[in-house]
Design a protein around this motif. Structure first.
Motif, PDB file in Angstrom:
ATOM      1  N   ASP A  22     -33.461  41.835   1.682  1.00 38.07           N
ATOM      2  CA  ASP A  22     -34.522  41.449   0.926  1.00 38.07           C
ATOM      3  C   ASP A  22     -34.595  39.875   0.623  1.00 38.07           C
ATOM      4  OD1 ASP A  22     -35.520  43.999   0.182  1.00 38.07           O
ATOM      5  OD2 ASP A  22     -34.262  44.127  -1.508  1.00 38.07           O
ATOM      6  N   VAL A  23     -33.870  39.202   1.241  1.00 36.48           N
ATOM      7  CA  VAL A  23     -33.554  37.699   1.453  1.00 36.48           C
ATOM      8  C   VAL A  23     -34.568  37.002   2.743  1.00 36.48           C
ATOM      9  CG1 VAL A  23     -32.221  35.851   1.413  1.00 36.48           C
ATOM     10  CG2 VAL A  23     -31.675  38.083   0.267  1.00 36.48           C
ATOM     11  N   LEU A  24     -35.355  36.088   2.346  1.00 37.92           N
ATOM     12  CA  LEU A  24     -36.128  35.404   3.522  1.00 37.92           C
ATOM     13  C   LEU A  24     -35.414  34.058   3.558  1.00 37.92           C
ATOM     14  CD1 LEU A  24     -39.675  36.235   2.200  1.00 37.92           C
ATOM     15  CD2 LEU A  24     -38.598  37.589   3.680  1.00 37.92           C
ATOM     16  N   PHE A  25     -35.423  33.837   4.846  1.00 37.29           N
ATOM     17  CA  PHE A  25     -35.182  32.720   5.391  1.00 37.29           C
ATOM     18  C   PHE A  25     -36.006  31.895   6.057  1.00 37.29           C
ATOM     19  CE2 PHE A  25     -31.075  34.838   4.815  1.00 37.29           C
ATOM     20  CZ  PHE A  25     -30.333  33.945   4.234  1.00 37.29           C
ATOM     21  N   ILE A  26     -36.439  30.643   6.092  1.00 39.68           N
ATOM     22  CA  ILE A  26     -37.557  29.723   6.934  1.00 39.68           C
ATOM     23  C   ILE A  26     -36.706  28.574   7.278  1.00 39.68           C
ATOM     24  CG2 ILE A  26     -39.435  28.365   7.019  1.00 39.68           C
ATOM     25  CD1 ILE A  26     -40.498  29.859   4.551  1.00 39.68           C
ATOM     26  N   ALA A  27     -36.761  28.738   8.711  1.00 34.38           N
ATOM     27  CA  ALA A  27     -36.389  27.553   9.618  1.00 34.38           C
ATOM     28  C   ALA A  27     -37.319  26.515   9.675  1.00 34.38           C
ATOM     29  CB  ALA A  27     -35.825  27.948  11.117  1.00 34.38           C
ATOM     30  N   ALA A  28     -37.103  25.301   9.750  1.00 39.61           N
ATOM     31  CA  ALA A  28     -38.239  24.186   9.630  1.00 39.61           C
ATOM     32  C   ALA A  28     -37.731  22.876  10.101  1.00 39.61           C
ATOM     33  CB  ALA A  28     -38.715  23.763   7.767  1.00 39.61           C
ATOM     34  N   GLU A  29     -38.369  22.100  10.343  1.00 39.68           N
ATOM     35  CA  GLU A  29     -38.327  20.494  10.872  1.00 39.68           C
ATOM     36  C   GLU A  29     -37.422  19.788   9.948  1.00 39.68           C
ATOM     37  OE1 GLU A  29     -41.537  18.556  12.861  1.00 39.68           O
ATOM     38  OE2 GLU A  29     -41.667  20.352  14.044  1.00 39.68           O
ATOM     39  N   ALA A  30     -36.896  18.501  10.358  1.00 37.69           N
ATOM     40  CA  ALA A  30     -36.258  17.736   9.774  1.00 37.69           C
ATOM     41  C   ALA A  30     -34.945  18.157   8.927  1.00 37.69           C
ATOM     42  CB  ALA A  30     -37.263  17.023   8.649  1.00 37.69           C
ATOM     43  N   GLY A  31     -34.296  19.160   9.471  1.00 43.76           N
ATOM     44  CA  GLY A  31     -33.026  19.680   8.827  1.00 43.76           C
ATOM     45  C   GLY A  31     -33.483  20.757   7.703  1.00 43.76           C
ATOM     46  N   MET A  32     -34.511  21.129   7.617  1.00 47.61           N
ATOM     47  CA  MET A  32     -34.806  21.898   6.410  1.00 47.61           C
ATOM     48  C   MET A  32     -34.834  23.487   6.533  1.00 47.61           C
ATOM     49  SD  MET A  32     -35.423  19.559   4.289  1.00 47.61           S
ATOM     50  CE  MET A  32     -35.763  20.482   2.800  1.00 47.61           C
ATOM     51  N   VAL A  33     -34.011  23.924   5.893  1.00 43.93           N
ATOM     52  CA  VAL A  33     -34.107  25.587   5.741  1.00 43.93           C
ATOM     53  C   VAL A  33     -34.189  26.061   4.524  1.00 43.93           C
ATOM     54  CG1 VAL A  33     -32.515  27.577   6.529  1.00 43.93           C
ATOM     55  CG2 VAL A  33     -32.078  25.276   7.630  1.00 43.93           C
ATOM     56  N   TYR A  34     -34.961  27.095   4.407  1.00 42.08           N
ATOM     57  CA  TYR A  34     -35.283  27.407   2.868  1.00 42.08           C
ATOM     58  C   TYR A  34     -34.943  29.079   2.790  1.00 42.08           C
ATOM     59  CZ  TYR A  34     -38.389  23.658   3.210  1.00 42.08           C
ATOM     60  OH  TYR A  34     -38.919  22.250   3.307  1.00 42.08           O
ATOM     61  N   ARG A  35     -34.554  29.496   1.482  1.00 43.69           N
ATOM     62  CA  ARG A  35     -34.044  31.063   1.360  1.00 43.69           C
ATOM     63  C   ARG A  35     -34.755  31.464   0.023  1.00 43.69           C
ATOM     64  NH1 ARG A  35     -27.901  30.990  -0.054  1.00 43.69           N
ATOM     65  NH2 ARG A  35     -28.626  30.064  -1.914  1.00 43.69           N
ATOM     66  N   ASP A  49     -25.825  20.421   7.866  1.00 41.73           N
ATOM     67  CA  ASP A  49     -25.615  18.840   8.095  1.00 41.73           C
ATOM     68  C   ASP A  49     -26.311  18.439   9.127  1.00 41.73           C
ATOM     69  OD1 ASP A  49     -24.871  16.266   7.503  1.00 41.73           O
ATOM     70  OD2 ASP A  49     -22.814  16.428   8.359  1.00 41.73           O
ATOM     71  N   TYR A  50     -27.548  18.516   9.517  1.00 42.53           N
ATOM     72  CA  TYR A  50     -28.234  18.141  10.688  1.00 42.53           C
ATOM     73  C   TYR A  50     -29.769  17.894  10.297  1.00 42.53           C
ATOM     74  CZ  TYR A  50     -30.318  18.411  15.268  1.00 42.53           C
ATOM     75  OH  TYR A  50     -31.454  18.112  16.355  1.00 42.53           O
ATOM     76  N   PRO A  51     -30.168  16.410  10.607  1.00 41.11           N
ATOM     77  CA  PRO A  51     -31.357  16.109  10.174  1.00 41.11           C
ATOM     78  C   PRO A  51     -32.581  16.458  11.199  1.00 41.11           C
ATOM     79  CG  PRO A  51     -30.390  14.428  11.245  1.00 41.11           C
ATOM     80  CD  PRO A  51     -29.254  15.516  11.130  1.00 41.11           C
ATOM     81  N   GLY A  52     -32.363  17.230  12.498  1.00 36.89           N
ATOM     82  CA  GLY A  52     -33.335  17.656  13.211  1.00 36.89           C
ATOM     83  C   GLY A  52     -33.830  18.904  13.217  1.00 36.89           C
ATOM     84  N   SER A  53     -34.923  19.390  13.875  1.00 45.93           N
ATOM     85  CA  SER A  53     -35.540  20.647  13.632  1.00 45.93           C
ATOM     86  C   SER A  53     -34.808  21.588  14.172  1.00 45.93           C
ATOM     87  CB  SER A  53     -36.837  20.564  14.854  1.00 45.93           C
ATOM     88  OG  SER A  53     -37.699  19.353  14.245  1.00 45.93           O
ATOM     89  N   PHE A  54     -35.365  22.714  13.277  1.00 47.05           N
ATOM     90  CA  PHE A  54     -34.746  24.004  13.409  1.00 47.05           C
ATOM     91  C   PHE A  54     -35.929  24.886  14.136  1.00 47.05           C
ATOM     92  CE2 PHE A  54     -31.450  22.532  10.330  1.00 47.05           C
ATOM     93  CZ  PHE A  54     -30.478  22.720  11.202  1.00 47.05           C
ATOM     94  N   PHE A  55     -35.632  25.724  15.041  1.00 44.73           N
ATOM     95  CA  PHE A  55     -36.799  26.578  15.498  1.00 44.73           C
ATOM     96  C   PHE A  55     -36.202  27.946  15.114  1.00 44.73           C
ATOM     97  CE2 PHE A  55     -36.948  23.033  18.938  1.00 44.73           C
ATOM     98  CZ  PHE A  55     -37.640  22.313  18.151  1.00 44.73           C
ATOM     99  N   GLY A  56     -35.359  28.453  14.883  1.00 41.43           N
ATOM    100  CA  GLY A  56     -35.222  29.934  14.697  1.00 41.43           C
ATOM    101  C   GLY A  56     -33.708  30.264  13.505  1.00 41.43           C
ATOM    102  N   LEU A  57     -33.984  31.420  13.079  1.00 39.67           N
ATOM    103  CA  LEU A  57     -32.751  31.987  12.380  1.00 39.67           C
ATOM    104  C   LEU A  57     -32.477  33.450  12.960  1.00 39.67           C
ATOM    105  CD1 LEU A  57     -34.376  31.110   9.211  1.00 39.67           C
ATOM    106  CD2 LEU A  57     -32.134  30.383   9.777  1.00 39.67           C
ATOM    107  N   LEU A  58     -31.444  33.756  13.062  1.00 39.91           N
ATOM    108  CA  LEU A  58     -31.029  35.172  13.418  1.00 39.91           C
ATOM    109  C   LEU A  58     -30.184  35.778  12.482  1.00 39.91           C
ATOM    110  CD1 LEU A  58     -31.111  37.403  15.620  1.00 39.91           C
ATOM    111  CD2 LEU A  58     -29.175  36.440  16.670  1.00 39.91           C
TER     112      LEU A  58
END
Length: 164
Positions: A22-35, A49-58
């Motif tokens: 039931d938990v959602l995660f979003i991979a985003a740019e500028a080192g952002m990840v949301y839950r 600890d990374y300021p670059g873009s994230f393209f996916g979560l598994l």
């Protein structure tokens, strides 16, 4: 109907949404990840600890998941995103897709024909470089167990010897 809203004050490009139960995660740019633990009503910012873009979560097992993105950066969390450990891989390709196969093999694929293969649940990865260097955008396992790849080459089955 649709309603536009922001997830945070630093609303960068959102690249992938994945569910772990039931938990959602979003991979985003500028080192952002949301839950989100409330089906997307609210989101918490997570801080790898990374300021670059994230393209996916598994999502993997229980509270474990992989986060991947720009320049071969690959992270693992075993506590639903509270803490992150970077996994060193011998690649600087953007990582764009991931899948956990029925037999437990974990694949992470990316640009430049890069394919990462793990047979230990996503702790360590071997790097396979496709000779034609055409990028991957998605992976899918069929009911028969075959892995289909989508990318610059169109849609094609991955040769079994690449992932064994």
């Amino acid at each position: 109907t649709w309603e536009e809203r922001s997830i945070s004050d630093d609303d960068f490009h959102h690249n992938r949404i994945s569910a772990m139960g039931d938990v959602l995660f979003i991979a985003a740019e500028a080192g952002m990840v949301y839950r989100s633990s409330d089906r997307g009503e609210t989101f918490d910012e997570l801080t790898p600890d990374y300021p670059g873009s994230f393209f996916g979560l598994l999502p993997l097992d229980e509270d474990s998941l992989l986060l991947f993105g720009l320049r071969g950066h690959l992270f693992r969390s075993d506590d639903a995103g509270e803490t992150w450990l970077e996994i060193s891989v011998d690649s600087v390709a953007g990582l764009t897709a991931g899948i956990r196969l029925d037999d437990g093999t974990v694949l992470v694929a990316g640009l430049g024909g890069t394919l990462l293969v793990s047979h230990d649940g996503g702790h360590e990865f071997a790097v396979i470089q496709e000779p034609d260097r055409k990028g991957f955008s998605q992976l899918l396992q069929t009911q028969s167990g075959e892995v289909l790849a989508v990318g610059d080459f169109g849609v094609a089955p991955l040769p079994r010897n690449l992932i064994q």
